[in-house]
Design an enzyme around this catalytic site. Structure first.
Site, PDB file in Angstrom:
ATOM      1  CB  ILE A 116      43.047  55.467  40.460  1.00 35.92           C
ATOM      2  CG1 ILE A 116      41.958  56.311  41.131  1.00 35.92           C
ATOM      3  CG2 ILE A 116      44.196  56.316  39.979  1.00 35.92           C
ATOM      4  CD1 ILE A 116      42.454  57.057  42.358  1.00 35.92           C
ATOM      5  N   GLY A 117      40.350  53.479  39.522  1.00 33.90           N
ATOM      6  CA  GLY A 117      39.519  52.388  40.024  1.00 33.90           C
ATOM      7  C   GLY A 117      38.177  52.378  39.324  1.00 33.90           C
ATOM      8  N   GLY A 158      34.074  50.879  39.733  1.00 33.91           N
ATOM      9  CA  GLY A 158      33.032  50.232  40.526  1.00 33.91           C
ATOM     10  C   GLY A 158      31.907  49.814  39.614  1.00 33.91           C
ATOM     11  CD1 TRP A 165      26.055  51.109  40.697  1.00 30.50           C
ATOM     12  CD2 TRP A 165      25.252  51.184  38.619  1.00 30.50           C
ATOM     13  NE1 TRP A 165      25.048  50.186  40.594  1.00 30.50           N
ATOM     14  CE2 TRP A 165      24.537  50.215  39.338  1.00 30.50           C
ATOM     15  CE3 TRP A 165      24.927  51.423  37.277  1.00 30.50           C
ATOM     16  CZ2 TRP A 165      23.515  49.469  38.772  1.00 30.50           C
ATOM     17  CZ3 TRP A 165      23.913  50.675  36.714  1.00 30.50           C
ATOM     18  CH2 TRP A 165      23.220  49.716  37.452  1.00 30.50           C
ATOM     19  CG  ASP A 173      29.897  45.960  49.386  1.00 30.19           C
ATOM     20  OD1 ASP A 173      30.104  44.736  49.469  1.00 30.19           O
ATOM     21  OD2 ASP A 173      30.014  46.602  48.329  1.00 30.19           O
TER      22      ASP A 173
HETATM   23  N1  ATP Z   1      40.350  57.406  47.170  1.00 30.61           N
HETATM   24  C1  ATP Z   1      40.834  56.407  46.455  1.00 30.61           C
HETATM   25  N2  ATP Z   1      42.141  56.311  46.207  1.00 30.61           N
HETATM   26  C2  ATP Z   1      42.627  55.290  45.485  1.00 30.61           C
HETATM   27  N3  ATP Z   1      41.889  54.296  44.966  1.00 30.61           N
HETATM   28  C3  ATP Z   1      40.574  54.338  45.186  1.00 30.61           C
HETATM   29  C4  ATP Z   1      39.983  55.391  45.930  1.00 30.61           C
HETATM   30  N4  ATP Z   1      38.656  55.161  45.983  1.00 30.61           N
HETATM   31  C5  ATP Z   1      38.444  54.039  45.323  1.00 30.61           C
HETATM   32  N5  ATP Z   1      39.575  53.522  44.818  1.00 30.61           N
HETATM   33  C6  ATP Z   1      39.709  52.315  44.021  1.00 30.61           C
HETATM   34  O1  ATP Z   1      38.550  52.187  43.246  1.00 30.61           O
HETATM   35  C7  ATP Z   1      37.876  50.967  43.562  1.00 30.61           C
HETATM   36  C8  ATP Z   1      36.388  51.192  43.517  1.00 30.61           C
HETATM   37  O2  ATP Z   1      36.039  52.166  44.471  1.00 30.61           O
HETATM   38  P1  ATP Z   1      34.628  52.147  45.177  1.00 30.61           P
HETATM   39  O3  ATP Z   1      34.450  50.798  45.788  1.00 30.61           O
HETATM   40  O4  ATP Z   1      34.480  53.321  46.042  1.00 30.61           O
HETATM   41  O5  ATP Z   1      33.712  52.329  43.899  1.00 30.61           O
HETATM   42  P2  ATP Z   1      32.267  51.801  43.726  1.00 30.61           P
HETATM   43  O6  ATP Z   1      31.764  52.334  42.441  1.00 30.61           O
HETATM   44  O7  ATP Z   1      31.457  52.132  44.921  1.00 30.61           O
HETATM   45  O8  ATP Z   1      32.540  50.282  43.663  1.00 30.61           O
HETATM   46  P3  ATP Z   1      31.567  49.114  43.976  1.00 30.61           P
HETATM   47  O9  ATP Z   1      31.101  48.690  42.653  1.00 30.61           O
HETATM   48  O10 ATP Z   1      32.463  48.105  44.661  1.00 30.61           O
HETATM   49  O11 ATP Z   1      30.484  49.612  44.843  1.00 30.61           O
HETATM   50  C9  ATP Z   1      38.401  50.574  44.934  1.00 30.61           C
HETATM   51  O12 ATP Z   1      38.361  49.189  45.120  1.00 30.61           O
HETATM   52  C10 ATP Z   1      39.803  51.095  44.900  1.00 30.61           C
HETATM   53  O13 ATP Z   1      40.636  50.160  44.281  1.00 30.61           O
END
Ligand code: ATP
Length: 831
Positions: A404-405, A407, A409, A529
């Site tokens: 669903i998303g 990032g 890493w 961030d």
């Molecule tokens: N609990 C959740 N429910 C639904 N979607 C989520 C959830 N957590 C994260 N996402 C989706 O996933 C994306 C990335 O999440 P997150 O920013 O926590 O990951 P990350 O790996 O830390 O990303 P970044 O590279 O920005 O640091 C978010 O922008 C959101 O769209």
């Protein structure tokens, strides 16, 4: 003489005339052997200066992203995070990021080109290009241009096969070619014409079957995406409909889709050497990965060594209704890439190579292809094709579901409680053997698990798979992010919801963010961030009940909480030693060095006014910064200054940050660094070694989560440690973007953007229009003709957030009060 270059593959029968990519080379040919003979695109020659001059000329901006000594990329310009500096690791374990960065670079280059003309990219002073090419041609009859022409003349069927999306190569003069190989290194820095196009959504293998993976646009893409939003206005007024259509739809339309393949090229994928465009080819073939896998399984064992005509026949027999050329290219890539990874094909090693190729190609190909499939569904029996974070795997009593998303890493998967079926989300950060990423995520979890607030995404459980990944169980949030919301609203001048509603919703959501940040800051944790993409949204039928969840604590860090500098007077009694990651020493050094300790030890009027009146700038932290400012510090004055940068600064972290600096000297220092910092904890003071034992403070360039949201002080050569002020600035940027639909500081040319941030100049007119605070605004009525309320509090709060001088920046309490005042003033119509 065209600037484009084409490489050719010939088999013994002369059937195949053109390919797009050098896969293997052989100086010898034999019957029945498929061999690849990419022509000499560029030969590094000491006696031909013209030729060796034909290297890409980078702009200063680009150069800043590369280690000036090693030439390796050191800065991920999408995430503004360091790319692991260990070349091998970076290449092999961070393929996705590097690839993303490369694409981004290419995109930026293309933008730069459009802005500044081609000069910046390719112009080489004093080079007569045509003369150089002519000389080159005459010297090298085997030059690709000559051969290309020959082949065209030789055969009427010689139209080279074209890969979708990678039709030609531009003048790809590479200096990293394998010497004397007669071929271009697989690692050559080839630039595909179409690479710009590949920045755009990468088609998924099968739209219906595949998981739609959506990654946030880079910040630099926000404006474009917003401008391109095509949401129906009538669907977007939350006060009219009560409930918006899923914000995922505009998000899907506007965000870059990342292929699953790419996901497996992320932090630690072993498949990073697989070609970029394989996924798009599979998509173009309208096949599922499983079908490709099945087809590979049906191929004869010696398929890869069969003559072209026979391979073509086999393919046509097996699957007559597909583009055999495309199919062959995919199969060839998958098979030969894997072969090459373990052994190079040469005439002497062919039998062994063939065996190895056979034993490996299935494995790698199926690993690659199975990455599209849920675990256990794939038709490959290979155990290695199942990864612990594949769909269907079980972690902490939850079954992993769709992605669903994404990032930098890792990925976020939906997951289901094995007993109750309850839906949650699992954030997976795959680090494998990348210790920097591992330490980063450990720090993230150590902070995240402490945060319990109604507007902060909760960390329910976490599990460390020591040599593979971190799994974080959290709530599943269903309505996207504020980014999606802003996309759906569009820009203020074509806003798809009325501006009053927009202001009101912004206030409602911003108050929740303010509350979350206040909570964090009370714990002496800076988020680091804050941005639209890190604010998840859960909608209710009444917009006033919409809920924001702040997420992503990957950049979060604890900031100092020390005697004399506490931002929370209540906790002053806590012994320093008990305070987590207290940077007291760092501050002390800072003070001592600048001889300001005495001034700061004077009793200061310290009270945390809860009243609504004006700014509260009299806390000790602010005093501290004021003193520092009044000292007119030079670089050498500061403990974080250039002169005090220790040699022990890790290249991965420090080079990445400093390497991005516009100060060449900083980049030079970064490139000279050799010792890795033990962790990526940016709050931990770095100790100098040897005689220089004092603590020198955190990496000065480690606090930038996302450049468009970076506070001006963070861009200084000697920035202050990350603290609440940076979050408040980022909150201001978030607010501004929600209101106007565009980022306040935005430029495709990074140094220009930095300058814009530093100057603090942004389009205030837009803000005034939205908030209806200007007297010039004659159109101060709502769509239904009523007087438009003025959002003075909102306007002031935003301006307070975006005060360039961090000493003048508003505090969260003040912001909150100002926002609430506006909300109270609104007539019942808007409440
Ligand atoms: N609990 C959740 N429910 C639904 N979607 C989520 C959830 N957590 C994260 N996402 C989706 O996933 C994306 C990335 O999440 P997150 O920013 O926590 O990951 P990350 O790996 O830390 O990303 P970044 O590279 O920005 O640091 C978010 O922008 C959101 O769209």
């Amino acid at each position: 003489m065209p600037l484009t270059e084409r490489l050719f593959v010939r088999d013994r029968n002369g059937d195949e005339k053109g390919v797009r990519e050098p896969i293997a080379s052989s100086s010898d040919s034999r019957d029945g052997e498929l061999y690849f003979e990419p022509k000499r695109v560029y030969r590094r020659s000491t006696d031909n200066s013209s030729r060796s001059s034909l290297v890409r000329v980078y702009s200063e901006n680009e150069r800043a992203n590369f280690d000036q000594v090693t030439g390796s990329r050191i800065y991920d310009d999408l995430k503004h995070r360091p790319i692991p500096s260990d070349g091998k690791i970076a290449a092999e374990t961070d393929g996705r990021s590097v690839r993303e960065a490369q694409r981004s670079r290419k995109r930026r280059l293309s933008l730069n080109e459009s802005h500044y003309g081609d000069m910046q990219d390719e112009y080489i002073p004093d080079l007569d290009f045509s003369e150089a090419v002519l000389q080159w041609q005459s010297e090298d009859s085997g030059s690709p241009a000559v051969l290309s022409q020959k082949l065209r003349n030789d055969s009427s069927n010689a139209t080279p096969t074209r890969f979708p999306g990678s039709i030609t190569r531009t003048n790809t003069w590479s200096t990293d070619r394998e010497p004397n190989s007669g071929s271009v290194s697989p690692n050559s820095s080839y630039v595909f014409d179409s690479s710009h196009a590949q920045v755009e959504p990468i088609p998924l293998p099968n739209a219906s079957n595949s998981v739609s993976i959506i990654t946030p646009l880079s910040a630099s893409e926000v404006n474009k995406s917003i401008a391109g939003s095509e949401t129906n206005p009538s669907d977007l007024d939350p006060f009219k409909h009560g409930h918006l259509a899923s914000s995922f739809l505009p998000r899907k339309a506007s965000r870059r889709r990342t292929s699953v393949c790419e996901s497996y090229n992320s932090a630690s994928s072993s498949l990073t050497y697989l070609p970029d465009n394989t996924v798009s080819i599979i998509a173009e073939l309208k096949m599922t990965p499983e079908e490709v896998l099945e087809l590979i399984g049906k191929l004869p064992h010696d398929f890869v060594y069969m003559p072209y005509s026979q391979r073509k026949k086999v393919i046509l027999d097996l699957i007559p209704n597909k583009d055999y050329k495309l199919l062959m290219s995919v199969i060839k890539k998958l098979m030969l890439k894997s072969t090459r990874s373990s052994v190079s094909i040469s005439k002497n090693s062919l039998p062994a190579a063939a065996t190895t190729a056979k034993s490996r190609h299935g494995s790698v190909a199926s690993q690659f292809l199975s990455s599209f499939s849920p675990a256990g569904v794939t038709s490959t029996p290979s155990a290695s094709s199942v990864r612990p974070d594949d769909k269907g795997m079980e972690i902490m009593g939850y079954s992993l579901g769709k992605v669903i998303g994404f990032g930098a890493w890792g990925m976020i998967r939906e997951c289901h409680d094995l007993e109750t079926g309850c839906v949650k989300a699992m954030k997976i950060v795959r680090f494998r053997n990348n210790m920097k990423v591992k330490n980063q995520v450990l720090k993230e979890v150590s902070i995240w698990k402490e945060l319990h607030h109604q507007n902060i995404l909760p960390l329910l459980q976490w599990k460390l798979n020591d040599d593979y990944a971190m799994y974080c169980l959290t709530e599943r949030i269903h309505d996207g992010t504020i980014y999606d919301l802003v996309i759906s609203w569009g820009e203020y001048n074509t806003s798809k919801i009325d501006l009053v509603t927009r202001c009101k919703l912004t206030i409602i959501l911003c108050l929740q963010l303010t509350s979350a940040l206040k909570y964090m800051h009370k714990k002496y944790i800076a988020h680091g961030d804050v941005k639209l993409e890190n604010c998840l949204l859960e909608k209710q039928s009444a917009p006033a009940q919409w809920k924001v969840f702040l997420c992503d604590f990957g950049m979060s860090c604890r900031y100092k909480h020390c005697e004399g500098f506490s931002v929370d007077a209540d906790s002053d009694s806590e012994p320093l030693a008990n305070r987590p990651e207290c940077s007291y020493t760092q501050i002390s050094t800072y003070m001592e060095k600048n001889k300001i300790a005495n001034q700061l030890n004077e009793p200061l009027p310290f009270h945390r006014s809860r009243s609504s009146s004006g700014l509260r700038q009299n806390n000790r932290l602010i005093k501290f910064h004021k003193i520092m400012k009044n000292k007119k510090l030079t670089r050498d004055d500061t403990p974080l200054g250039i002169s005090s940068l220790p040699k022990t600064y890790g290249p991965a972290l420090t080079s990445a940050r400093i390497g991005n600096s516009s100060f060449p000297s900083l980049r030079q220092i970064a490139s000279q660094s050799t010792v890795l910092t033990p962790t990526m904890d940016m709050t931990s003071p770095h100790q100098a070694t040897g005689d220089e034992t004092r603590t020198v403070g955190p990496d000065p360039h480690s606090h930038i989560g996302s450049l468009p949201y970076a506070a001006p002080e963070l861009l200084e050569p000697s920035p202050p440690p990350l603290g609440p002020a940076a979050d408040i600035w980022a909150l201001g940027v978030t607010l501004y973007t929600m209101l106007t639909g565009k980022l306040p500081f935005k430029h495709d040319y990074e140094p220009r953007m930095r300058a814009m941030i530093a100057s603090g100049k942004f389009d205030r007119k837009a803000l005034e229009t939205v908030c209806c605070v200007t007297t010039e605004n004659t159109d101060a009525t709502t769509r239904d003709g009523q007087d438009r309320p003025r959002f003075t509090g909102l306007y002031k709060a935003l301006m307070g957030c975006l005060a360039s001088d961090m000493n003048q920046r508003w505090e969260l309490d003040t912001i909150e009060i100002s926002l609430k005042e506006d909300l109270m003033k609104l007539s019942p119509l808007y409440n």
